[in-house]
Scaffold this motif. Structure first.
Motif, PDB file in Angstrom:
ATOM      1  N   UNK A  79       0.857  -1.186   0.000  1.00 25.75           N
ATOM      2  CA  UNK A  79       0.000   0.000   0.000  1.00 25.75           C
ATOM      3  C   UNK A  79       0.893   1.236   0.000  1.00 25.75           C
ATOM      4  N   UNK A  80       0.664   2.123  -0.954  1.00 27.79           N
ATOM      5  CA  UNK A  80       1.483   3.331  -1.067  1.00 27.79           C
ATOM      6  C   UNK A  80       0.622   4.578  -1.014  1.00 27.79           C
ATOM      7  N   UNK A  81       1.295   5.689  -0.742  1.00 35.97           N
ATOM      8  CA  UNK A  81       0.642   6.992  -0.723  1.00 35.97           C
ATOM      9  C   UNK A  81       1.696   8.053  -1.032  1.00 35.97           C
ATOM     10  N   UNK A  82       1.307   9.098  -1.714  1.00 41.64           N
ATOM     11  CA  UNK A  82       2.240  10.175  -2.079  1.00 41.64           C
ATOM     12  C   UNK A  82       2.607  11.018  -0.861  1.00 41.64           C
ATOM     13  N   UNK A  83       3.830  11.496  -0.823  1.00 42.92           N
ATOM     14  CA  UNK A  83       4.314  12.299   0.307  1.00 42.92           C
ATOM     15  C   UNK A  83       3.622  13.654   0.407  1.00 42.92           C
ATOM     16  N   UNK A  84       2.907  14.056  -0.628  1.00 37.07           N
ATOM     17  CA  UNK A  84       2.183  15.330  -0.608  1.00 37.07           C
ATOM     18  C   UNK A  84       0.807  15.214   0.044  1.00 37.07           C
ATOM     19  N   UNK A  85       0.368  13.993   0.292  1.00 36.63           N
ATOM     20  CA  UNK A  85      -0.937  13.772   0.930  1.00 36.63           C
ATOM     21  C   UNK A  85      -0.869  14.152   2.404  1.00 36.63           C
ATOM     22  N   UNK A  86      -2.027  14.308   2.999  1.00 35.45           N
ATOM     23  CA  UNK A  86      -2.093  14.676   4.413  1.00 35.45           C
ATOM     24  C   UNK A  86      -2.054  13.437   5.304  1.00 35.45           C
ATOM     25  N   UNK A  87      -1.745  13.667   6.548  1.00 35.51           N
ATOM     26  CA  UNK A  87      -1.773  12.599   7.541  1.00 35.51           C
ATOM     27  C   UNK A  87      -3.191  12.052   7.649  1.00 35.51           C
TER      28      UNK A  87
END
Length: 149
Positions: free
Chosen positions: A15-23
């Motif tokens: 599972x991945x998520x971009x570093x620009x997304x919020x907590x």
């Protein structure tokens, strides 16, 4: 057995998520995907990890800010400790214990192909020990039967 075999047995991807997304978005994603950690990416490349522990650290570091206002790049764990797919499970477990981590991304050909948890590794180890115990019990039983003959 190596890490890749265990990962295949578990049948989980990464599972991945971009570093620009919020907590806040990361927490929702973790809940939706029923995972306790996400690989954080920048331009598609892994740059860190965001796990349950990071939620607590984030709350302590930014007590006045809502999770929706905090970017993952400011809250993630940057030191990404990984296991190579061909690595033996005992080595991966030793690495996790030494580094005091609970999530271990698995890399093959410089790409993250999955993630194992310390629970995955402990469960595997317990199953292996149970199998060894079963074989030893059979061996002892066979020895006792041979002695009686």
């Amino acid at each position: 057995m190596n890490v890749e075999q265990l990962l295949t047995e578990k049948g989980r991807g990464v599972a991945t998520i971009a570093d620009t997304e919020s907590v806040e978005r990361a927490i929702k994603e973790m809940t939706t995907q029923q995972t306790s950690a996400l690989i954080v990416t920048h331009d598609g490349q892994p740059v860190g990890l965001f796990a349950e522990r990071d939620v607590l650290r984030c709350h302590l570091k930014y007590p006045e800010q809502p999770f929706s206002a905090i970017r993952l790049c400011d809250a993630m764990t940057r030191q990404l400790i990984v296991a190579e797919a061909g690595e033996e499970i005992r080595m991966a477990m030793a690495m996790m214990i030494k580094a005091d981590i609970r999530h271990l991304p698995v890399v093959k050909d410089e790409q993250v192909v999955g993630m194992l948890t310390i629970s995955d590794l402990v469960e595997h180890q317990v199953q292996a020990l149970e199998a060894d115990l079963h074989y030893l019990q059979e061996y002892i039983s066979d020895l006792q039967d041979a002695k009686e003959d």
